[in-house]
Design a protein around this motif. Structure first.
Motif, PDB file in Angstrom:
ATOM      1  N   ARG A 190       0.818  -1.215   0.000  1.00  0.00           N
ATOM      2  CA  ARG A 190       0.000   0.000   0.000  1.00  0.00           C
ATOM      3  C   ARG A 190       0.856   1.272   0.000  1.00  0.00           C
ATOM      4  O   ARG A 190       0.374   2.349   0.341  1.00  0.00           O
ATOM      5  CB  ARG A 190      -0.954   0.007   1.198  1.00  0.00           C
ATOM      6  CG  ARG A 190      -1.883  -1.205   1.256  1.00  0.00           C
ATOM      7  CD  ARG A 190      -3.216  -0.915   1.888  1.00  0.00           C
ATOM      8  NE  ARG A 190      -3.125  -0.297   3.182  1.00  0.00           N
ATOM      9  CZ  ARG A 190      -3.158  -0.943   4.344  1.00  0.00           C
ATOM     10  NH1 ARG A 190      -3.246  -2.258   4.361  1.00  0.00           N
ATOM     11  NH2 ARG A 190      -3.099  -0.292   5.483  1.00  0.00           N
ATOM     12  N   SER A 191       2.111   1.153  -0.415  1.00  0.00           N
ATOM     13  CA  SER A 191       3.001   2.302  -0.533  1.00  0.00           C
ATOM     14  C   SER A 191       3.387   2.457  -1.999  1.00  0.00           C
ATOM     15  O   SER A 191       3.817   1.503  -2.643  1.00  0.00           O
ATOM     16  CB  SER A 191       4.260   2.091   0.328  1.00  0.00           C
ATOM     17  OG  SER A 191       5.110   3.193   0.249  1.00  0.00           O
ATOM     18  N   PHE A 192       3.244   3.675  -2.524  1.00  0.00           N
ATOM     19  CA  PHE A 192       3.431   3.929  -3.953  1.00  0.00           C
ATOM     20  C   PHE A 192       4.352   5.130  -4.164  1.00  0.00           C
ATOM     21  O   PHE A 192       4.343   6.073  -3.376  1.00  0.00           O
ATOM     22  CB  PHE A 192       2.083   4.208  -4.624  1.00  0.00           C
ATOM     23  CG  PHE A 192       1.089   3.099  -4.463  1.00  0.00           C
ATOM     24  CD1 PHE A 192       0.969   2.103  -5.422  1.00  0.00           C
ATOM     25  CD2 PHE A 192       0.281   3.031  -3.334  1.00  0.00           C
ATOM     26  CE1 PHE A 192       0.053   1.068  -5.272  1.00  0.00           C
ATOM     27  CE2 PHE A 192      -0.634   2.000  -3.168  1.00  0.00           C
ATOM     28  CZ  PHE A 192      -0.745   1.019  -4.138  1.00  0.00           C
ATOM     29  N   ALA A 193       5.129   5.087  -5.241  1.00  0.00           N
ATOM     30  CA  ALA A 193       6.021   6.217  -5.527  1.00  0.00           C
ATOM     31  C   ALA A 193       6.458   6.197  -6.979  1.00  0.00           C
ATOM     32  O   ALA A 193       6.401   5.166  -7.667  1.00  0.00           O
ATOM     33  CB  ALA A 193       7.253   6.186  -4.618  1.00  0.00           C
ATOM     34  N   ARG A 194       6.919   7.348  -7.406  1.00  0.00           N
ATOM     35  CA  ARG A 194       7.660   7.492  -8.670  1.00  0.00           C
ATOM     36  C   ARG A 194       9.091   7.795  -8.272  1.00  0.00           C
ATOM     37  O   ARG A 194       9.352   8.761  -7.535  1.00  0.00           O
ATOM     38  CB  ARG A 194       7.073   8.623  -9.513  1.00  0.00           C
ATOM     39  CG  ARG A 194       7.906   8.948 -10.750  1.00  0.00           C
ATOM     40  CD  ARG A 194       7.217   9.965 -11.630  1.00  0.00           C
ATOM     41  NE  ARG A 194       8.078  10.388 -12.737  1.00  0.00           N
ATOM     42  CZ  ARG A 194       7.626  10.949 -13.848  1.00  0.00           C
ATOM     43  NH1 ARG A 194       6.312  11.153 -14.007  1.00  0.00           N
ATOM     44  NH2 ARG A 194       8.453  11.318 -14.805  1.00  0.00           N
ATOM     45  N   ILE A 195      10.009   6.989  -8.745  1.00  0.00           N
ATOM     46  CA  ILE A 195      11.418   7.132  -8.390  1.00  0.00           C
ATOM     47  C   ILE A 195      12.218   7.437  -9.648  1.00  0.00           C
ATOM     48  O   ILE A 195      12.093   6.736 -10.660  1.00  0.00           O
ATOM     49  CB  ILE A 195      11.947   5.848  -7.712  1.00  0.00           C
ATOM     50  CG1 ILE A 195      11.165   5.578  -6.419  1.00  0.00           C
ATOM     51  CG2 ILE A 195      13.443   5.961  -7.421  1.00  0.00           C
ATOM     52  CD1 ILE A 195      11.507   4.262  -5.756  1.00  0.00           C
ATOM     53  N   ALA A 204       2.807   8.403  -2.118  1.00  0.00           N
ATOM     54  CA  ALA A 204       1.564   8.395  -1.350  1.00  0.00           C
ATOM     55  C   ALA A 204       1.340   6.980  -0.846  1.00  0.00           C
ATOM     56  O   ALA A 204       1.890   6.015  -1.395  1.00  0.00           O
ATOM     57  CB  ALA A 204       0.380   8.854  -2.189  1.00  0.00           C
ATOM     58  N   GLU A 205       0.544   6.862   0.218  1.00  0.00           N
ATOM     59  CA  GLU A 205       0.223   5.553   0.769  1.00  0.00           C
ATOM     60  C   GLU A 205      -1.284   5.408   0.923  1.00  0.00           C
ATOM     61  O   GLU A 205      -2.009   6.389   1.079  1.00  0.00           O
ATOM     62  CB  GLU A 205       0.869   5.349   2.146  1.00  0.00           C
ATOM     63  CG  GLU A 205       2.381   5.340   2.158  1.00  0.00           C
ATOM     64  CD  GLU A 205       2.970   6.727   2.345  1.00  0.00           C
ATOM     65  OE1 GLU A 205       3.987   7.015   1.672  1.00  0.00           O
ATOM     66  OE2 GLU A 205       2.403   7.519   3.117  1.00  0.00           O
ATOM     67  N   ILE A 206      -1.746   4.171   0.899  1.00  0.00           N
ATOM     68  CA  ILE A 206      -3.101   3.848   1.335  1.00  0.00           C
ATOM     69  C   ILE A 206      -2.949   3.443   2.795  1.00  0.00           C
ATOM     70  O   ILE A 206      -2.557   2.321   3.112  1.00  0.00           O
ATOM     71  CB  ILE A 206      -3.709   2.722   0.485  1.00  0.00           C
ATOM     72  CG1 ILE A 206      -3.747   3.143  -0.991  1.00  0.00           C
ATOM     73  CG2 ILE A 206      -5.118   2.380   0.980  1.00  0.00           C
ATOM     74  CD1 ILE A 206      -4.144   2.030  -1.935  1.00  0.00           C
ATOM     75  N   ILE A 216      -6.280   7.469   1.502  1.00  0.00           N
ATOM     76  CA  ILE A 216      -4.949   7.815   1.009  1.00  0.00           C
ATOM     77  C   ILE A 216      -4.334   8.855   1.942  1.00  0.00           C
ATOM     78  O   ILE A 216      -5.003   9.777   2.405  1.00  0.00           O
ATOM     79  CB  ILE A 216      -5.029   8.347  -0.436  1.00  0.00           C
ATOM     80  CG1 ILE A 216      -5.501   7.235  -1.382  1.00  0.00           C
ATOM     81  CG2 ILE A 216      -3.677   8.892  -0.892  1.00  0.00           C
ATOM     82  CD1 ILE A 216      -5.702   7.686  -2.813  1.00  0.00           C
ATOM     83  N   GLN A 217      -3.054   8.709   2.194  1.00  0.00           N
ATOM     84  CA  GLN A 217      -2.350   9.627   3.085  1.00  0.00           C
ATOM     85  C   GLN A 217      -0.936   9.831   2.559  1.00  0.00           C
ATOM     86  O   GLN A 217      -0.486   9.180   1.631  1.00  0.00           O
ATOM     87  CB  GLN A 217      -2.283   9.051   4.500  1.00  0.00           C
ATOM     88  CG  GLN A 217      -1.426   7.777   4.554  1.00  0.00           C
ATOM     89  CD  GLN A 217      -1.260   7.220   5.954  1.00  0.00           C
ATOM     90  OE1 GLN A 217      -2.189   7.237   6.745  1.00  0.00           O
ATOM     91  NE2 GLN A 217      -0.071   6.718   6.244  1.00  0.00           N
ATOM     92  N   SER A 251     -10.965   7.724   0.172  1.00  0.00           N
ATOM     93  CA  SER A 251     -11.091   9.031   0.807  1.00  0.00           C
ATOM     94  C   SER A 251      -9.718   9.574   1.166  1.00  0.00           C
ATOM     95  O   SER A 251      -8.700   8.870   1.144  1.00  0.00           O
ATOM     96  CB  SER A 251     -11.955   8.940   2.071  1.00  0.00           C
ATOM     97  OG  SER A 251     -11.254   8.256   3.104  1.00  0.00           O
ATOM     98  N   LEU A 252      -9.714  10.846   1.512  1.00  0.00           N
ATOM     99  CA  LEU A 252      -8.549  11.508   2.097  1.00  0.00           C
ATOM    100  C   LEU A 252      -9.058  12.770   2.768  1.00  0.00           C
ATOM    101  O   LEU A 252     -10.187  13.204   2.525  1.00  0.00           O
ATOM    102  CB  LEU A 252      -7.502  11.842   1.025  1.00  0.00           C
ATOM    103  CG  LEU A 252      -7.933  12.679  -0.187  1.00  0.00           C
ATOM    104  CD1 LEU A 252      -7.914  14.180   0.114  1.00  0.00           C
ATOM    105  CD2 LEU A 252      -7.034  12.395  -1.376  1.00  0.00           C
ATOM    106  N   TYR A 253      -8.247  13.338   3.659  1.00  0.00           N
ATOM    107  CA  TYR A 253      -8.601  14.663   4.143  1.00  0.00           C
ATOM    108  C   TYR A 253      -7.391  15.568   4.023  1.00  0.00           C
ATOM    109  O   TYR A 253      -6.249  15.119   4.051  1.00  0.00           O
ATOM    110  CB  TYR A 253      -9.199  14.642   5.553  1.00  0.00           C
ATOM    111  CG  TYR A 253      -8.335  14.120   6.672  1.00  0.00           C
ATOM    112  CD1 TYR A 253      -7.593  14.981   7.470  1.00  0.00           C
ATOM    113  CD2 TYR A 253      -8.305  12.755   6.974  1.00  0.00           C
ATOM    114  CE1 TYR A 253      -6.827  14.503   8.525  1.00  0.00           C
ATOM    115  CE2 TYR A 253      -7.545  12.269   8.020  1.00  0.00           C
ATOM    116  CZ  TYR A 253      -6.801  13.154   8.797  1.00  0.00           C
ATOM    117  OH  TYR A 253      -6.048  12.680   9.840  1.00  0.00           O
TER     118      TYR A 253
END
Length: 281
Positions: A190-195, A204-206, A216-217, A251-253
């Motif tokens: 649940r961890s994502f990135a462009r490297i 960003a992470e879920i 998402i956070q 969702s996100l805040y």
């Protein structure tokens, strides 16, 4: 059966009733629900106590008391009871966070004894979507982070946290708990990135995930790459993964003063449906 208005610390046997309350508002409660679904109500496994508010023998409201103090489906009467219990226990949390109205009431009651706060974010729009916008193409270079890439991701996580919260996550225990959380999200996929060239450009992470909703956070773009639209295309990519693999509602805040982020998320497909509030110590 409890026949009067009362509060108490919930026990493992109360799990079904607690989940019924949590799942009545699956988006707003995703953070706590995800923890309870994994850990149950045992305080040691959960990382804190779950307080219950009963009226006429029925569990109506909850409050998670751990690293965060989180009112859940809390009526005004329940908030007053939770504030009384929190005052007696003393402040153990690093923040109070939750839906804006009950959180504001809780803070009004606790501020005389717990204040001043380091920062109060009174209006953090809650944004939700069930689909991706066709207007923003997902960044094809945003992908899941592998376990062997944690050392590449960690500096970006620390930079994001420090920028967002105002203090370093490496303070106190040297970052052990924070590193464990980063590793947990990587391990869960649940961890994502462009490297690019060995450095994180977008991430960003879920962070919270249940079968009904996920959140998402930790959205962050490296300062030297801001202004290129990477937050939009990156979020579109993470949203695609979230909807396909995790939950039907995402969702996100976001801080109300972060106008560029709110606009970017709206373009990706999010709409504002409510508000959270955070009190940081």
């Amino acid at each position: 059966m409890l026949t009067q208005t009362t509060t108490r610390v919930l026990e493992p046997g109360d799990l079904g009733a607690a989940l019924a309350v949590l799942e009545s508002e699956p988006v707003a409660n995703a953070f706590v629900t995800s923890r309870v679904q994994i850990a149950g109500l045992d305080p040691w496994r959960l990382g804190g106590e779950m307080w219950g508010w009963y009226t006429d023998g029925r569990l109506r409201s909850l409050c998670y008391s751990g690293a965060n103090l989180v009112p859940i489906c809390a009526t005004p009467e329940a908030v007053r009871a939770f504030a009384d219990r929190a005052r007696r226990a003393g402040r153990r949390c690093s923040s109070i966070v939750g839906p804006a109205e009950p959180t504001a009431q809780l803070w009004r009651l606790l501020e005389p004894g717990w204040g001043p706060a380091r920062e109060v974010r009174a209006n953090q729009p809650l944004m939700v979507t069930e689909s991706s916008s066709a207007d923003v193409a997902p960044d094809p270079l945003v992908r899941r982070i592998r376990k062997d890439e944690m050392d590449v991701l960690m500096p970006a996580c620390v930079a994001m946290f420090t920028e967002e919260v105002g203090i370093s996550p490496l303070a106190g225990d040297g970052g052990l708990l924070y590193q464990a959380r980063v590793a947990e999200l990587i391990g869960a996929g649940r961890s994502f990135a462009r490297i690019e060239d060995g450095k994180v450009v977008f991430k960003a992470e879920i962070g919270a995930a249940t079968p009904q909703a996920c959140q998402i956070q930790g959205v962050w773009v490296a300062p030297e790459h801001r202004g290129r639209g990477l937050s939009e295309t990156g979020m579109a990519a993470v949203l695609r993964y979230a909807l396909a693999d995790v939950a039907p509602v995402v969702s996100l805040y976001v801080n109300d003063y972060n106008t560029p982020a709110r606009r970017a998320y709206a373009r990706v497909g999010f709409r504002e449906t409510g508000a959270f509030m955070s009190v940081l110590f």
